[in-house]
Design an enzyme around this catalytic site. Structure first.
Site, PDB file in Angstrom:
ATOM      1  N   LYS A 118       0.812  -1.218   0.000  1.00  0.00           N
ATOM      2  CA  LYS A 118       0.000   0.000   0.000  1.00  0.00           C
ATOM      3  C   LYS A 118       0.845   1.268   0.000  1.00  0.00           C
ATOM      4  O   LYS A 118       0.466   2.277  -0.595  1.00  0.00           O
ATOM      5  CB  LYS A 118      -0.958  -0.004   1.199  1.00  0.00           C
ATOM      6  CG  LYS A 118      -1.975  -1.158   1.138  1.00  0.00           C
ATOM      7  CD  LYS A 118      -2.818  -1.087  -0.132  1.00  0.00           C
ATOM      8  CE  LYS A 118      -3.811  -2.215  -0.239  1.00  0.00           C
ATOM      9  NZ  LYS A 118      -3.207  -3.493  -0.656  1.00  0.00           N
ATOM     10  N   GLU A 201      -3.282   6.764   7.917  1.00  0.00           N
ATOM     11  CA  GLU A 201      -4.011   7.463   6.860  1.00  0.00           C
ATOM     12  C   GLU A 201      -5.161   8.224   7.503  1.00  0.00           C
ATOM     13  O   GLU A 201      -5.821   7.716   8.417  1.00  0.00           O
ATOM     14  CB  GLU A 201      -4.551   6.445   5.850  1.00  0.00           C
ATOM     15  CG  GLU A 201      -5.038   7.031   4.551  1.00  0.00           C
ATOM     16  CD  GLU A 201      -5.381   5.911   3.576  1.00  0.00           C
ATOM     17  OE1 GLU A 201      -4.499   5.524   2.783  1.00  0.00           O
ATOM     18  OE2 GLU A 201      -6.522   5.428   3.611  1.00  0.00           O
ATOM     19  N   ARG A 293      -6.868  -7.221 -10.207  1.00  0.00           N
ATOM     20  CA  ARG A 293      -7.552  -8.471 -10.564  1.00  0.00           C
ATOM     21  C   ARG A 293      -8.966  -8.116 -11.013  1.00  0.00           C
ATOM     22  O   ARG A 293      -9.357  -6.943 -10.982  1.00  0.00           O
ATOM     23  CB  ARG A 293      -7.632  -9.387  -9.343  1.00  0.00           C
ATOM     24  CG  ARG A 293      -8.241  -8.681  -8.115  1.00  0.00           C
ATOM     25  CD  ARG A 293      -8.495  -9.617  -6.970  1.00  0.00           C
ATOM     26  NE  ARG A 293      -8.784  -8.925  -5.731  1.00  0.00           N
ATOM     27  CZ  ARG A 293      -9.939  -8.356  -5.420  1.00  0.00           C
ATOM     28  NH1 ARG A 293     -10.923  -8.370  -6.283  1.00  0.00           N
ATOM     29  NH2 ARG A 293     -10.109  -7.764  -4.249  1.00  0.00           N
TER      30      ARG A 293
END
Length: 447
Positions: A118, A201, A293
Site C-alpha cells: 500500500k 491514513e 484483478r
C-alpha cells in the site's frame, strides 16, 4: 487467440463458473481445479477437464501454489486465470506461473507486488498525479507515530501496508488509542499478510467508496469502463454496488476516471484492474488502493457498457490489443448488484454453512444471476459464503431498483440463512433509493 488455447481456472465458486463460460465463448478449453469439498461443484461439471488439488482447507488447495502449478502441468494448459481472492494478487504466485512457462492472466508480477504494497501504491499514485489520502510511509517507532499522527490529525486509520479487501484496518481517534492499538495491529498484519508493516491514513468522514474499472493491454493502450459506487458496506465488506455512481457530478466523473487511467499508464498495467477512491462531500477524491484483478462486482460494469471484462482479460493474456478504444466505450442505463451470502444478519452476520435444500433464482428482463451453486450443493465452512449475485439493469435508476426488488421477491433459498431478507429491506430504504449514501451508512442504520 494467439498463445492461449487451454486455461487453468485457479479458483472456485461463481468466479470459476464465470471464467469457464468466458473461455468457452472464446473457443478456449477450461480446466477446473477442486478441493475435497468441491468435488461435485458446478464449475467442475462445466469445465472440459478438472484436477483435484488437495484438502478442503484453502491452505492445502486453492492457496497452495505448488498444487496449482502441478495441476497446470498435469492438464497441459497454456495459461492460469486466478479469478479473485486466494492467490489472485500474489506477485510470488504470478512469477511462479510465468517461471513455469505458463501465461498468468493478470498484471505482471512486479506490478502485483507494487500495488499489493500500500505504501508503494500510494507513492505510484502520487507520482502519477493522482490525489491520495494524507498519510505516511510504513512506520514502527511509537515516537514517529505520535508525531505523524498529530501532523495528519485525527480521526485516523491504522492500516497494514500489505493489506487489502478491507482487511487490516483499525480506526483510531486519539494518540492513546493509536499507541494501544499498534502492537495488536502489527501482530495482525504479520499473521494475515506475512508483513507487520503499518502506516497511518486520515479517515475521511462520511466518504463514498467509488471505484473505476480499467483495462490495459500491455501495448500502451489503457481505457476505463467508468465507475461504480460501493458505499453500502459493513466492516468494509461490500453488500450492494451500483454503476454508474449516483449523484456524481460529470466534472468529478471525468476527473476520477482520468486519474485511474493515469495510474494504470504510470505503472505499465496489464489486464483488468480497479482503482479505488474515497469521495468526500465536496466531490474531492482520494486514491486508496488498486485491486489488480477482476472484481466481484465487475458484472454491473459489463451490463452498463456492454464490455465483457473477463473476455478482455483472456484476449490480453493472449497478447492481443484491446478490442475497444475509449471513444467507442459508452454507458447505458443503471445496474445494481446484490451479494446474497449464507450469513445470518440476526446473529452478527455469522456464516451459516449447510446444504442448499431448495434454490429458486430470479429471471426476467434486465436480470442476471451469477452463482456457482445449484440446489443440493453445500455451502462449505472453508470458503466465502457467497450464494449468488443478483445483477439488475434498468434504463434508469428507478427501473433498476424496481427490477432488483422483483428479483429479491423471486429469490428463495432453503437450508441456510441468507442476507436476502436484509437486501429486501435495504433496497426499499428511502435514503438508499434517493442516493447516494456514505460508507458508514449501513453500520449506522443497523445500529
Amino acid at each position: 487467440m494467439s498463445g492461449v488455447q487451454r486455461v487453468l481456472v485457479a479458483n472456485r465458486g461463481e468466479i470459476a463458473v464465470r471464467i469457464i463460460r468466458a473461455c468457452h465463448v472464446a473457443g478456449l478449453e477450461a480446466v477446473a481445479v477442486y478441493s475435497d469439498a468441491d468435488e461435485n461443484s458446478r464449475c467442475v461439471h462445466m469445465a472440459d477437464h478438472a484436477v483435484h488439488i488437495g484438502r478442503s482447507v484453502a491452505q492445502k488447495s486453492y492457496l497452495d501454489p505448488d498444487a496449482l502449478l502441478k495441476a497446470a502441468r498435469t492438464a497441459e494448459v497454456d495459461a492460469v486465470h486466478p479469478g479473485y481472492g486466494f492467490l489472485s494478487e500474489s506477485g510470488a504466485f504470478a512469477r511462479a506461473v510465468e517461471d513455469a512457462g505458463f501465461v498468468f492472466v493478470g498484471p505482471r508480477p512486479s506490478v502485483l507486488e507494487q500495488m499489493g504494497d500500500k505504501a508503494a501504491a500510494r507513492a505510484a499514485a502520487t507520482a502519477a498525479g493522482v490525489p491520495v489520502v494524507p498519510g505516511t510511509e510504513p512506520i514502527d517507532d511509537p515516537e514517529d507515530i505520535r508525531r505523524l499522527a498529530d501532523e495528519i490529525g485525527f480521526p485516523l486509520l491504522l492500516k497494514a501496508a500489505a493489506g487489502g479487501g478491507g482487511r487490516g484496518i483499525r480506526p483510531v481517534s486519539s494518540v492513546d488509542e493509536l499507541l494501544d492499538a499498534l502492537p495488536a495491529a502489527q501482530a495482525e498484519a504479520r499473521s494475515a499478510f506475512g508483513d507487520p508493516a503499518i502506516y497511518l491514513e486520515r479517515a475521511i468522514q462520511h466518504a463514498r467508496h467509488v471505484e473505476v474499472q480499467v483495462l490495459a493491454d500491455g501495448h500502451g493502450n489503457v481505457v476505463h469502463l467508468f465507475e461504480r459506487d460501493c458505499s453500502v458496506q459493513r466492516r468494509r465488506q461490500k453488500l450492494i454496488e451500483e454503476a454508474p455512481a449516483p449523484g456524481l457530478s460529470e466534472e468529478t466523473r471525468q476527473a476520477i476516471t482520468a486519474a485511474a487511467v493515469r495510474l494504470a499508464e504510470h505503472v505499465d498495467y496489464r489486464g483488468a484492474g480497479t482503482v479505488e477512491f474515497l469521495v468526500d462531500d465536496a466531490g474531492e477524491f482520494y486514491f486508496i488502493e488498486m485491486n489488480a484483478r477482476v472484481q466481484v462486482e465487475h458484472p454491473i460494469t459489463e451490463v452498463v457498457t456492454g464490455v465483457d471484462v473477463v473476455a478482455e482479460q483472456l484476449r490480453i493474456a493472449g497478447g492481443e490489443r484491446l478490442a475497444r478504444d475509449q471513444e467507442s466505450i459508452t454507458r447505458r442505463g443503471v445496474a445494481v448488484e446484490l451479494r446474497i451470502n449464507a450469513e445470518d444478519p440476526e446473529r452478527d452476520f455469522a456464516p451459516t454453512p449447510g446444504e442448499i435444500t431448495e434454490l429458486v433464482l430470479p429471471g426476467g428482463p434486465g436480470v442476471r444471476v451469477d452463482t456457482g451453486i445449484t440446489q443440493g450443493d453445500r455451502i462449505s465452512p472453508f470458503y466465502d459464503s457467497l450464494i449468488a449475485k443478483l445483477i439488475c439493469w434498468g434504463e434508469d435508476r428507478e427501473q433498476a431498483y424496481a427490477r432488483a426488488r422483483q428479483a429479491l421477491a423471486e429469490f428463495h433459498v432453503e437450508g441456510v440463512s441468507s442476507t436476502a431478507g436484509l437486501h429486501r429491506t435495504l433496497i426499499t430504504d428511502p435514503e438508499l433509493t434517493a442516493g447516494p449514501v456514505h460508507t458508514k451508512w449501513l453500520e449506522e442504520r443497523l445500529g
